[in-house]
Design a protein around this motif. Structure first.
Motif, mmCIF file in Angstrom:
data_model
loop_
_atom_site.group_PDB
_atom_site.id
_atom_site.type_symbol
_atom_site.label_atom_id
_atom_site.label_comp_id
_atom_site.label_asym_id
_atom_site.label_seq_id
_atom_site.Cartn_x
_atom_site.Cartn_y
_atom_site.Cartn_z
ATOM 1 N N PRO B 136 0.812 -1.232 0.000
ATOM 2 C CA PRO B 136 0.000 0.000 0.000
ATOM 3 C C PRO B 136 0.838 1.272 0.000
ATOM 4 C CG PRO B 136 -0.843 -1.585 1.587
ATOM 5 C CD PRO B 136 0.417 -2.171 1.053
ATOM 6 N N ASP B 137 1.992 1.219 0.603
ATOM 7 C CA ASP B 137 2.821 2.419 0.663
ATOM 8 C C ASP B 137 3.441 2.762 -0.677
ATOM 9 O OD1 ASP B 137 2.142 2.377 3.225
ATOM 10 O OD2 ASP B 137 4.085 1.642 4.014
ATOM 11 N N LYS B 138 3.600 1.714 -1.507
ATOM 12 C CA LYS B 138 4.285 1.938 -2.790
ATOM 13 C C LYS B 138 3.325 2.268 -3.920
ATOM 14 C CE LYS B 138 8.248 0.216 -1.201
ATOM 15 N NZ LYS B 138 9.072 1.149 -0.447
ATOM 16 N N ILE B 139 1.987 2.212 -3.654
ATOM 17 C CA ILE B 139 1.015 2.456 -4.730
ATOM 18 C C ILE B 139 1.148 3.895 -5.217
ATOM 19 C CG2 ILE B 139 -1.457 2.648 -5.235
ATOM 20 C CD1 ILE B 139 -1.871 0.390 -3.205
ATOM 21 N N GLY B 146 -11.018 3.084 -6.892
ATOM 22 C CA GLY B 146 -11.293 1.676 -7.211
ATOM 23 C C GLY B 146 -10.013 0.907 -7.423
ATOM 24 N N GLU B 147 -9.133 1.448 -8.217
ATOM 25 C CA GLU B 147 -7.893 0.756 -8.526
ATOM 26 C C GLU B 147 -7.047 0.587 -7.272
ATOM 27 O OE1 GLU B 147 -6.606 1.821 -13.030
ATOM 28 O OE2 GLU B 147 -7.113 3.521 -11.724
ATOM 29 N N ARG B 148 -7.081 1.598 -6.462
ATOM 30 C CA ARG B 148 -6.318 1.537 -5.213
ATOM 31 C C ARG B 148 -6.820 0.377 -4.342
ATOM 32 N NH1 ARG B 148 -3.390 5.245 -2.043
ATOM 33 N NH2 ARG B 148 -3.492 6.725 -3.758
ATOM 34 N N GLU B 149 -8.176 0.292 -4.252
ATOM 35 C CA GLU B 149 -8.759 -0.758 -3.436
ATOM 36 C C GLU B 149 -8.379 -2.139 -3.963
ATOM 37 O OE1 GLU B 149 -13.267 -1.297 -2.631
ATOM 38 O OE2 GLU B 149 -12.577 0.521 -1.579
ATOM 39 N N LYS B 150 -8.421 -2.263 -5.298
ATOM 40 C CA LYS B 150 -8.112 -3.554 -5.922
ATOM 41 C C LYS B 150 -6.677 -3.952 -5.595
ATOM 42 C CE LYS B 150 -8.264 -6.029 -10.303
ATOM 43 N NZ LYS B 150 -6.868 -6.405 -10.291
ATOM 44 N N GLN B 153 -6.440 -5.150 -2.095
ATOM 45 C CA GLN B 153 -6.928 -6.547 -1.981
ATOM 46 C C GLN B 153 -5.878 -7.530 -2.480
ATOM 47 O OE1 GLN B 153 -10.648 -7.092 -3.961
ATOM 48 N NE2 GLN B 153 -11.790 -6.067 -2.327
ATOM 49 N N ASP B 154 -5.306 -7.189 -3.624
ATOM 50 C CA ASP B 154 -4.274 -8.056 -4.185
ATOM 51 C C ASP B 154 -3.160 -8.287 -3.190
ATOM 52 O OD1 ASP B 154 -5.551 -8.487 -6.507
ATOM 53 O OD2 ASP B 154 -4.439 -6.994 -7.692
ATOM 54 N N PHE B 155 -2.791 -7.192 -2.483
ATOM 55 C CA PHE B 155 -1.683 -7.295 -1.523
ATOM 56 C C PHE B 155 -2.044 -8.237 -0.376
ATOM 57 C CE2 PHE B 155 0.803 -5.777 2.159
ATOM 58 C CZ PHE B 155 2.055 -6.079 1.657
ATOM 59 N N VAL B 156 -3.339 -8.140 0.061
ATOM 60 C CA VAL B 156 -3.782 -9.033 1.134
ATOM 61 C C VAL B 156 -3.673 -10.483 0.661
ATOM 62 C CG1 VAL B 156 -5.773 -9.727 2.538
ATOM 63 C CG2 VAL B 156 -5.291 -7.307 2.158
ATOM 64 N N ARG B 157 -4.145 -10.750 -0.552
ATOM 65 C CA ARG B 157 -4.101 -12.119 -1.096
ATOM 66 C C ARG B 157 -2.657 -12.599 -1.217
ATOM 67 N NH1 ARG B 157 -7.705 -14.284 -4.804
ATOM 68 N NH2 ARG B 157 -6.215 -14.007 -6.496
ATOM 69 N N LEU B 158 -1.821 -11.676 -1.652
ATOM 70 C CA LEU B 158 -0.410 -11.993 -1.811
ATOM 71 C C LEU B 158 0.188 -12.424 -0.481
ATOM 72 C CD1 LEU B 158 1.309 -11.738 -4.405
ATOM 73 C CD2 LEU B 158 2.223 -9.629 -3.435
ATOM 74 N N ASN B 159 -0.165 -11.650 0.550
ATOM 75 C CA ASN B 159 0.321 -11.962 1.884
ATOM 76 C C ASN B 159 -0.149 -13.337 2.338
ATOM 77 O OD1 ASN B 159 2.090 -10.252 2.996
ATOM 78 N ND2 ASN B 159 0.558 -8.739 3.657
ATOM 79 N N LYS B 160 -1.453 -13.567 2.108
ATOM 80 C CA LYS B 160 -2.028 -14.847 2.524
ATOM 81 C C LYS B 160 -1.305 -15.996 1.819
ATOM 82 C CE LYS B 160 -6.840 -13.974 3.695
ATOM 83 N NZ LYS B 160 -8.180 -13.953 3.094
ATOM 84 N N ALA B 161 -1.101 -15.806 0.544
ATOM 85 C CA ALA B 161 -0.453 -16.853 -0.236
ATOM 86 C C ALA B 161 0.947 -17.122 0.290
ATOM 87 C CB ALA B 161 -0.392 -16.435 -1.708
#
Lengths: 197, 668
Positions: B136-139, B146-150, B153-161
């Motif tokens: 999020p800090d590098k966005i 919308g794009e920011r939110e997406k 979310q991607d970052f959260v999924r990335l973390n989970k993975a």
């Protein structure tokens, strides 16, 4: 199939108004057999054995046969055919409950000779019918195949004639007459096909 | 508590629809395409690829025939159904399916974008690289909400993975439940709206299911089973099979079988009865068809005519069980008459099968064979055939020269791997033949070494001698312009034992389907002087065909000569049938001392003499018994002959001495 049958009490015969050929034939056969039994005088027809074969009739038939052969030898072929035909007629009149074995022997003799006489008088279709019947009675001799082959040959059925000769040769591979006739027949087949001889 | 979620929003039903549609449409389409492709393969197309075939049909010869009443094979109802079906599938695909939410399916490797075989080190370094982009800090600041939110979310999924692959707890969750957060809620969906299942209209659904399971399913299964049950494995209706079997068992041996009689049997079969025609109509149809009169053809002509050859084949299959060959020969001849649309009786079939000929003219003259036609001049031909037009005559003769016969070069019984035919062996008949056009005369004189083959060195042949039957190309479709269906040409036949005059036990109809026809175009010169084509040197013009017929019975136990008769009839052409006598020469194999030594375990050199001593008497007794047997037989035949010929011998000679002179009389 439902048919009406009528029984005539006086002559003990069955008749039907139906025009069905097969049925009519069967009824005729049945009537012949019943009348034979009636004329015999007993309830049950006698057991057919060579002993109770009608010898008198055999003598007459034998005489007719010899007469026919005699006429044949004197080149009176028409006469010979007639005598053989009468002989066959007589064989037909034999008691139906007599031993068929004897009847068959007589019949085959007559048919064979009548074929020869018919071939001589150039009645090839009659000859064919006789000899074909004889062969279907399993009288499989090379000579009988020769006879049917000749009849077929003159009727123009060359392929059938060839097959007959070849079958005859299967029984007797060295039969000269069959070999010669086969040769003639093969030539005829080639000729009919316009092939070089 | 309902565990099902209904399809109230209409999200899922399109998939349901597509599934059902494709179940119907895919087989339908395949079937349709197959039909269209087959239609393209007409007689002209197939035959033009086969050397020596007759590439003509009723259109190219401008002859009338029975018209099929069926619709066009390309534009028909099936096409409409297929088009509408696929159009609706496409419509559903484009407009109604919403992209399904697949986020619940969790694959850490895919999210990280690495292969599942990566090591932990690789995973770590890759994760660092990705988090530099998605953190999020590098966005970048200039992105929309919308794009920011997406991206978050991607970052959260990335973390989970990443955790799923590295952290102990999340890794366990992932392995157990397939998701790093632990057990996921499972929902079962029905692709139908709720009102149909739980509302008042649920009765409709129940009714629908009752009809489907209670009525439709039993009906479909029942009718399918009924269908299976009422046809034999050869595709003949059981009623017809019953009729045929009854005919053979009740057959009166004194009655001569005629084509007409056979036709009256076929009329009674289920296959003809279901066409709902009376016997007089049936006879009229056949009468006008065999007269080649199509002016007022009965509407059932096509059905009657095209079903008969098939019925005849099946009839013959039953006949062969009863070993009655006379019936088979008549029925095969009848089949030809139907295929060529000629009268069932008569002697001019060979010529009448040609196009344009005038029946009355042909029947009134003596020439009967095709070969004879080629010895005539054009003017004579016109008189014989009753053809006035020159072009038509030419075409007619072109076809005639391609109706070729088989010229047998050698025919013998063989046993694979043996030079002789030993007793009680599995044998076959080997036929070697040339294909001969009727315009060719005589026959080439072939030397023995030319026709010799080397099959015995071929292991495939030793296993199954019939492999050589397929080496030649398949025969083309028969020239039969009047017959409404296309039929492959073939020779069908039977093997008869001459001794009992019956078909060899256990045999089936022999089918010769592969023949090299290329020799049809040979000239007379090439035919007579030609050498046999050699596979290795590519020299020679005469193509020698091979045909092996397995013999179903083992060879007889005793040596001797056993006569057979082989009949092969062409299924479409007259005058090219084969009918040859065959002799099976059974011989005892010569004694092989070496083998016996091996069995006895003796020394070969020492026991040579004693061994032959053992084998000699063996041979003697066998041969003695056999010659005694043969002698007995010969005697028997002589006895019969004597009986019958006693009175007759002399007259016999009288009859047959002048047969040849009689022949000459007839000719003159």
């Amino acid at each position: 199939m439902e048919v009406t049958l009528q029984y005539n009490n006086t002559d003990k015969k069955i008749s039907t108004p139906s025009t069905d050929e097969k049925l009519q034939k069967e009824i005729d056969q049945l009537n012949t057999l019943t009348s034979e039994i009636i004329s015999n005088g007993s309830d049950v027809p006698p057991i057919a054995t060579p002993e109770n074969f009608n010898k008198d009739l055999s003598k007459m038939i034998k005489k007719l046969y010899e007469g026919g052969v005699q006429s044949f030898k004197q080149n009176k072929f028409e006469e010979s055919v007639r005598q053989f035909t009468i002989g066959i007629e007589m064989i037909n009149r034999r008691h139906k409950f007599e031993a068929f074995q004897g009847t068959l022997q007589e019949l085959s003799m007559f048919l064979m000779s009548r074929t020869d006489a018919n071939l001589k008088t150039k009645r090839y279709l009659d000859a064919f019918n006789d000899i074909d019947m004889l062969l279907s009675m399993q009288m499989c001799t090379p000579e009988n195949f020769l006879r049917r082959g000749v009849a077929n040959y003159f009727l123009g059925n060359y392929e059938a004639a060839r097959a007959d000769y070849q079958r005859g040769l299967a029984y007797d591979p060295n039969n000269r007459r069959l070999q010669d006739e086969l040769e003639t027949c093969l030539d005829k087949i080639l000729e009919e096909n316009g092939d070089y001889l | 508590m309902s565990e099902y979620s209904y399809d109230e929003q209409g999200d899922v039903w399109p998939y349901f629809l597509i599934a059902i549609l494709s179940v119907i449409l895919i087989p339908l389409t395949i079937n349709y395409v197959y039909n269209v492709l087959n239609y393209q393969q007409s007689i002209i197309k197939i035959n033009s690829k086969v050397e020596g075939s007759i590439v003509e049909n009723n259109d190219s010869l401008d002859l009338p025939t029975v018209k099929k009443t069926t619709r066009s094979r390309i534009f028909n109802k099936t096409l409409i159904v297929i088009i509408i079906g696929w159009a609706s599938v496409i419509y559903v695909l484009i407009n109604l399916t919403k992209s399904a939410d697949m986020s619940s399916i969790f694959d850490p490797y895919e999210i990280l974008g690495i292969s599942s075989s990566s090591t932990e080190k690789q995973i770590k370094s890759h994760y660092r690289k990705l988090s530099l982009i998605y953190h999020p800090d590098k966005i970048p600041k200039n992105l929309s909400e919308g794009e920011r939110e997406k991206m978050e979310q991607d970052f959260v999924r990335l973390n989970k993975a990443y955790k799923a692959l590295t952290d102990e707890v999340t890794r366990e969750n992932f392995l157990k439940f397939g998701h790093p957060d632990g057990k996921q809620e499972v929902t079962n969906g029905i692709a139908l709206p709720k009102f149909l299942v739980e509302g008042k209209s649920s009765l409709i659904m129940i009714g629908f299911y009752i009809v489907l399971i209670g009525v439709l399913l039993p009906f479909i299964v029942g009718s399918w089973w009924n269908n299976v049950k009422s046809y034999t494995s050869h595709g003949l209706h059981v009623k017809s099979a019953d009729l045929f079997t009854k005919f053979f068992t009740d057959r009166n041996p004194g009655k001569v079988i005629t084509p007409k009689f056979l036709l009256s049997i076929f009329f009674k079969t289920f296959e003809i009865q279901k066409l709902n025609i009376s016997e007089s109509e049936y006879n009229k149809i056949l009468e006008s068809y065999t007269s080649r009169d199509f002016s007022n053809a009965h509407s059932k002509t096509f059905d009657v005519v095209s079903s008969l050859p098939d019925l005849i084949d099946k009839f013959n299959e039953i006949a062969i069980f009863f070993r009655q060959y006379d019936v088979i020969l008549v029925s095969l001849e009848l089949k030809k008459s139907i295929i060529q649309a000629v009268k069932f009786t008569g002697k001019h079939h060979d010529i009448l099968q040609l196009p344009y000929v005038d029946r009355a003219t042909v029947e009134s003259q003596p020439i009967k064979r095709l070969g004879k036609l080629f010895t005539l001049k054009n003017e004579e031909l016109k008189k014989v055939l009753g053809i006035k037009d020159d072009a038509k005559l030419k075409k007619c003769m072109e076809i005639a020269e391609k109706i070729c016969s088989l010229r047998i070069v050698s025919s013998e019984f063989q046993v694979p791997g043996e030079d002789i035919v030993p007793p009680t062996a599995k044998s076959h008949i080997n036929l070697k033949f040339l294909v001969k056009s009727p315009k060719l005369k005589s026959c080439p004189d072939l030397k023995d070494e030319e026709i010799k083959d080397d099959f015995n060195e071929n292991i495939e042949y030793l296993k199954d001698p019939s492999v050589v039957n397929k080496s030649a190309p398949l025969l083309p479709i028969s020239y039969s312009p009047f017959f409404p269906d296309d039929l492959r040409n073939s020779w069908n036949g039977i093997l008869i034992n001459q001794k009992d005059n019956k078909i060899v036990e256990g045999s089936t109809i022999i089918n010769l389907t592969n023949v090299d026809l290329s020799n049809v175009s040979l000239t007379q010169e090439e035919w007579i002087k030609g050498k046999v084509y050699d596979e290795k040197t590519k020299q020679g013009v005469l193509k020698l065909n091979n045909f092996n017929i397995p013999v179903t019975q083992p060879t007889p136990a005793g040596p001797g000569s056993y006569p057979f008769r082989l009949i092969l009839k062409n299924n479409a052409y007259f005058g090219v049938d084969l009918d040859i006598p065959l002799y099976m020469e059974v011989k005892n194999p010569p004694p092989v001392p070496l083998n016996k030594d091996k069995i006895l375990g003796k020394n070969v050199d020492d026991d040579d003499d004693s061994d032959s001593d053992i084998s000699d008497p063996d041979e003697d007794t066998l041969a003695g018994a056999l010659s005694a047997l043969r002698g007995g037989k010969v005697k028997k035949i002589e006895e019969i002959k004597d009986d019958e010929e006693e009175e007759e011998d002399d007259e016999d000679e009288d009859v047959f001495t002048d047969i040849n002179t009689d022949t000459e009389d007839e000719d003159e």
